[in-house]
Enzyme design. Structure first.
Site, short mmCIF file in Angstrom:
data_model
loop_
_atom_site.label_atom_id
_atom_site.label_comp_id
_atom_site.label_asym_id
_atom_site.label_seq_id
_atom_site.Cartn_x
_atom_site.Cartn_y
_atom_site.Cartn_z
N ASN A 1 9.81 -1.56 -17.64
CA ASN A 1 9.29 -1.60 -16.26
C ASN A 1 7.79 -1.93 -16.27
O ASN A 1 6.96 -1.15 -15.80
CB ASN A 1 9.57 -0.28 -15.55
CG ASN A 1 9.46 -0.41 -14.04
OD1 ASN A 1 8.93 -1.40 -13.53
ND2 ASN A 1 9.95 0.58 -13.34
N TYR B 1 0.39 1.79 -12.80
CA TYR B 1 -0.19 3.08 -13.21
C TYR B 1 -1.50 2.88 -13.99
O TYR B 1 -2.48 3.58 -13.76
CB TYR B 1 0.79 3.87 -14.08
CG TYR B 1 2.02 4.39 -13.35
CD1 TYR B 1 1.95 4.94 -12.07
CD2 TYR B 1 3.26 4.34 -13.96
CE1 TYR B 1 3.07 5.42 -11.43
CE2 TYR B 1 4.40 4.83 -13.33
CZ TYR B 1 4.29 5.37 -12.07
OH TYR B 1 5.41 5.86 -11.44
N GLY C 1 0.78 -1.23 0.00
CA GLY C 1 0.00 0.00 0.00
C GLY C 1 0.81 1.28 0.00
O GLY C 1 0.25 2.37 -0.11
N GLU D 1 -2.15 8.64 -28.07
CA GLU D 1 -1.87 9.94 -28.70
C GLU D 1 -0.61 9.90 -29.56
O GLU D 1 -0.23 10.93 -30.12
CB GLU D 1 -1.74 11.03 -27.63
CG GLU D 1 -3.06 11.29 -26.92
CD GLU D 1 -3.02 12.54 -26.06
OE1 GLU D 1 -2.15 13.40 -26.27
OE2 GLU D 1 -3.88 12.64 -25.17
#
Length: 172
Positions: free
Chosen positions: A130, A137, A102, A149
């Site tokens: 990674n 993420y 956490g 994009e």
């Protein structure tokens, strides 16, 4: 795991720099190009160039090496005319023995809170290999702009920066 997130004090810098070095070794990055003194100045001068947060555990939870500062992140403000304000997340590191407990989630959420308070999005780059951190993420809602994009992340430094700066016209 019991921990707290807070901005570092100048006395914490030795631990921040220790973790910067650990991250560099973990990423198999070239030698650090910034000195210890430069980074400390940029963090703790009168108008800091970047912000930092650390995760700290109580003494009874210290790492096997005896550390109580177990994670850090460095970030700075950025701006893009397409998207407006952003917090650029430069470094994000949790010591390996503290991962999955956490700490990283709390650190990233605290950066998000700073971003929200400043009306900013969070922008970052991550090394291609990674995958665990990229997956982290994305699981938290991050969008991989490389795909959506088709943006490239470029840098000018060293000789390229020197050469480009020499081409600048004289200001009057």
């Amino acid at each position: 795991m019991d921990f707290r997130i807070r901005p570092p004090k100048p006395d914490d810098f030795k631990d921040v720099f220790r973790m910067v070095t650990e991250l560099s070794l973990l990423d198999k990055s070239p030698d650090l190009q910034i000195s210890r003194e430069e980074l400390k100045q940029d963090l703790f001068c009168e108008t800091p160039f970047l912000q930092c947060l650390i995760a700290e555990v109580p003494a009874h939870c210290k790492t096997w090496e005896g550390h109580t500062t177990v994670a850090y992140t460095l970030f700075t403000n950025a701006y893009c005319t397409w998207n407006g304000r952003a917090v650029y997340l430069g470094d994000f590191y949790v010591m390996p023995e503290c991962r999955g407990k956490g700490v990283g989630r709390a650190l990233l959420s605290t950066v998000a809170k700073v971003g929200k308070e400043q009306h900013c999005a969070i922008m970052l780059t991550e090394m291609r290999g990674n995958t665990p951190l990229i997956d982290f993420y994305i699981a938290k809602g991050g969008e991989d702009l490389t795909v959506t994009e088709r943006r490239h992340f470029l840098r000018f430094d060293g000789d390229a920066l020197d050469k480009l700066a020499q081409e600048a016209p004289q200001c009057t």
